[in-house]
Write a protein that holds these residues in place. Structure first.
Motif, PDB file in Angstrom:
ATOM      1  N   ASP A  35       0.290 -17.545  29.496  1.00  0.00           N
ATOM      2  CA  ASP A  35       0.302 -17.338  28.038  1.00  0.00           C
ATOM      3  C   ASP A  35       1.045 -16.053  27.678  1.00  0.00           C
ATOM      4  N   LEU A  36       0.839 -15.018  28.469  1.00  0.00           N
ATOM      5  CA  LEU A  36       1.509 -13.729  28.233  1.00  0.00           C
ATOM      6  C   LEU A  36       3.032 -13.885  28.310  1.00  0.00           C
ATOM      7  N   ILE A  37       3.495 -14.588  29.329  1.00  0.00           N
ATOM      8  CA  ILE A  37       4.938 -14.792  29.505  1.00  0.00           C
ATOM      9  C   ILE A  37       5.509 -15.629  28.360  1.00  0.00           C
ATOM     10  N   ASP A  38       4.827 -16.705  28.020  1.00  0.00           N
ATOM     11  CA  ASP A  38       5.329 -17.589  26.971  1.00  0.00           C
ATOM     12  C   ASP A  38       5.390 -16.868  25.626  1.00  0.00           C
ATOM     13  N   GLU A  39       4.386 -16.045  25.353  1.00  0.00           N
ATOM     14  CA  GLU A  39       4.366 -15.291  24.098  1.00  0.00           C
ATOM     15  C   GLU A  39       5.520 -14.297  24.056  1.00  0.00           C
ATOM     16  N   SER A  49       8.761 -21.346  26.891  1.00  0.00           N
ATOM     17  CA  SER A  49       9.022 -21.852  28.232  1.00  0.00           C
ATOM     18  C   SER A  49       9.346 -23.342  28.224  1.00  0.00           C
ATOM     19  N   ARG A  50       8.596 -24.112  27.452  1.00  0.00           N
ATOM     20  CA  ARG A  50       8.823 -25.559  27.419  1.00  0.00           C
ATOM     21  C   ARG A  50      10.239 -25.858  26.910  1.00  0.00           C
ATOM     22  N   LEU A  51      10.695 -25.094  25.925  1.00  0.00           N
ATOM     23  CA  LEU A  51      12.046 -25.285  25.398  1.00  0.00           C
ATOM     24  C   LEU A  51      13.083 -24.933  26.459  1.00  0.00           C
ATOM     25  N   ALA A  52      12.871 -23.823  27.152  1.00  0.00           N
ATOM     26  CA  ALA A  52      13.814 -23.406  28.199  1.00  0.00           C
ATOM     27  C   ALA A  52      13.954 -24.485  29.265  1.00  0.00           C
ATOM     28  N   MET A  53      12.844 -25.111  29.633  1.00  0.00           N
ATOM     29  CA  MET A  53      12.879 -26.145  30.659  1.00  0.00           C
ATOM     30  C   MET A  53      13.457 -27.447  30.123  1.00  0.00           C
ATOM     31  N   GLY A  54      13.354 -27.658  28.827  1.00  0.00           N
ATOM     32  CA  GLY A  54      13.880 -28.890  28.243  1.00  0.00           C
ATOM     33  C   GLY A  54      15.373 -28.857  27.996  1.00  0.00           C
ATOM     34  N   LEU A  55      15.950 -27.665  27.963  1.00  0.00           N
ATOM     35  CA  LEU A  55      17.381 -27.525  27.725  1.00  0.00           C
ATOM     36  C   LEU A  55      18.170 -27.647  29.023  1.00  0.00           C
ATOM     37  N   SER A  56      19.382 -28.170  28.921  1.00  0.00           N
ATOM     38  CA  SER A  56      20.273 -28.126  30.077  1.00  0.00           C
ATOM     39  C   SER A  56      20.619 -26.664  30.350  1.00  0.00           C
ATOM     40  N   ASP A  57      21.094 -26.390  31.558  1.00  0.00           N
ATOM     41  CA  ASP A  57      21.485 -25.014  31.870  1.00  0.00           C
ATOM     42  C   ASP A  57      22.571 -24.536  30.913  1.00  0.00           C
ATOM     43  N   GLU A  58      23.518 -25.413  30.594  1.00  0.00           N
ATOM     44  CA  GLU A  58      24.610 -25.036  29.697  1.00  0.00           C
ATOM     45  C   GLU A  58      24.085 -24.672  28.311  1.00  0.00           C
ATOM     46  N   LEU A  81      11.330 -14.439  34.511  1.00  0.00           N
ATOM     47  CA  LEU A  81      10.080 -14.930  33.923  1.00  0.00           C
ATOM     48  C   LEU A  81       9.801 -16.374  34.338  1.00  0.00           C
ATOM     49  N   LEU A  82      10.837 -17.191  34.453  1.00  0.00           N
ATOM     50  CA  LEU A  82      10.638 -18.558  34.944  1.00  0.00           C
ATOM     51  C   LEU A  82      10.165 -18.536  36.400  1.00  0.00           C
ATOM     52  N   GLN A  83      10.700 -17.611  37.177  1.00  0.00           N
ATOM     53  CA  GLN A  83      10.245 -17.480  38.559  1.00  0.00           C
ATOM     54  C   GLN A  83       8.775 -17.081  38.614  1.00  0.00           C
ATOM     55  N   GLN A  84       8.385 -16.160  37.751  1.00  0.00           N
ATOM     56  CA  GLN A  84       6.980 -15.744  37.719  1.00  0.00           C
ATOM     57  C   GLN A  84       6.079 -16.890  37.274  1.00  0.00           C
ATOM     58  N   ARG A 101      10.900 -25.020  37.709  1.00  0.00           N
ATOM     59  CA  ARG A 101      11.105 -23.641  37.250  1.00  0.00           C
ATOM     60  C   ARG A 101      11.777 -22.799  38.327  1.00  0.00           C
ATOM     61  N   TYR A 102      11.338 -22.962  39.574  1.00  0.00           N
ATOM     62  CA  TYR A 102      12.017 -22.261  40.664  1.00  0.00           C
ATOM     63  C   TYR A 102      13.501 -22.642  40.680  1.00  0.00           C
ATOM     64  N   ALA A 103      13.769 -23.950  40.529  1.00  0.00           N
ATOM     65  CA  ALA A 103      15.147 -24.437  40.612  1.00  0.00           C
ATOM     66  C   ALA A 103      16.000 -23.896  39.467  1.00  0.00           C
ATOM     67  N   LYS A 104      15.453 -23.904  38.246  1.00  0.00           N
ATOM     68  CA  LYS A 104      16.244 -23.397  37.112  1.00  0.00           C
ATOM     69  C   LYS A 104      16.455 -21.887  37.247  1.00  0.00           C
TER      70      LYS A 104
END
Length: 218
Positions: A35-39, A49-58, A81-84, A101-104
């Motif tokens: 929650d801390l990271i997402d905020e 975070s959900r948006l970051a994962m839903g977007l293509s890398d580009e 932050l995604l790694q954490q 998340r590790y992969a992105k």
């Protein structure tokens, strides 16, 4: 000056958030850390975070761009932050959420290295090694394999790049034209660069013949 001050503040605040998240993790408070990271992402980068994962890398890199180019500090922060988050989700047994998340995070970090995006105080190469180790037990997705292929070539690890090309071909994740262009770039290298990349001229030409034969089969 305003932009530079903002970026320094972003890095400082991100470092504090990472520290707090690691502290919460040690206390077995993974959900509070998530929650801390997402905020923080939402407040500082307008990016959940959900948006970051839903977007293509580009598309994600486009969101993190200033005047058309990805901002190194922002990319570094999002990758860290995604790694954490991935570490925390792994602790909770949610590998379906942690592995992507590790992969992105790995792909973003490799993008930084390929484009010479240095951030003072952020050891991106060390993070890449950590991410690779975290992903070792899992079959890499083709997008991540392509990022690794490009990274090997950019770093001069030509034999590793060639091996990854064939792995991508096995997964039908690379085109004949891309492979042909790869071998053209390798052929343009001098013998010293080939030797440093653990390829001889003869091995290169043999690989090129094998690639042509493989593509005819397909």
């Amino acid at each position: 000056m305003f932009e530079r001050d903002y970026l320094i503040r972003l890095l400082t605040q991100a470092g504090l958030v990472l520290g707090k998240a690691m502290g919460l993790r040690q206390q077995q408070k993974q959900k509070e850390a998530l929650d801390l990271i997402d905020e923080f992402l939402g407040r500082e980068l307008r990016l959940r975070s959900r948006l970051a994962m839903g977007l293509s890398d580009e598309d994600l890199l486009s969101m993190l761009s200033v005047t058309g180019s990805p901002n190194a500090e922002s990319v570094a922060v999002v990758a860290a932050l995604l790694q954490q988050e991935a570490d925390l989700l792994h602790d909770l047994g949610e590998t379906g959420e942690s592995v992507p998340r590790y992969a992105k995070a790995l792909r973003l970090s490799l993008y930084m290295l390929r484009h010479g995006m240095e951030v003072e105080g952020w050891d991106v190469r060390a993070r890449v090694l950590e991410l690779q180790k975290a992903l070792e037990p899992y079959e890499p997705d083709t997008e991540t394999m392509r990022a690794i292929w490009q990274w090997h070539e950019a770093e001069g690890r030509l034999a590793d790049a060639e091996n990854t090309l064939y792995e991508l071909a096995d997964k039908q994740a690379v085109t004949k034209a891309e492979g042909d262009e790869f071998y053209e770039r390798m052929a343009a290298c001098d013998d010293g660069a080939l030797k440093a990349g653990e390829l001889t001229r003869e091995e290169l030409e043999e690989g090129r013949r094998q690639w042509s034969a493989l593509m005819k089969e397909k």
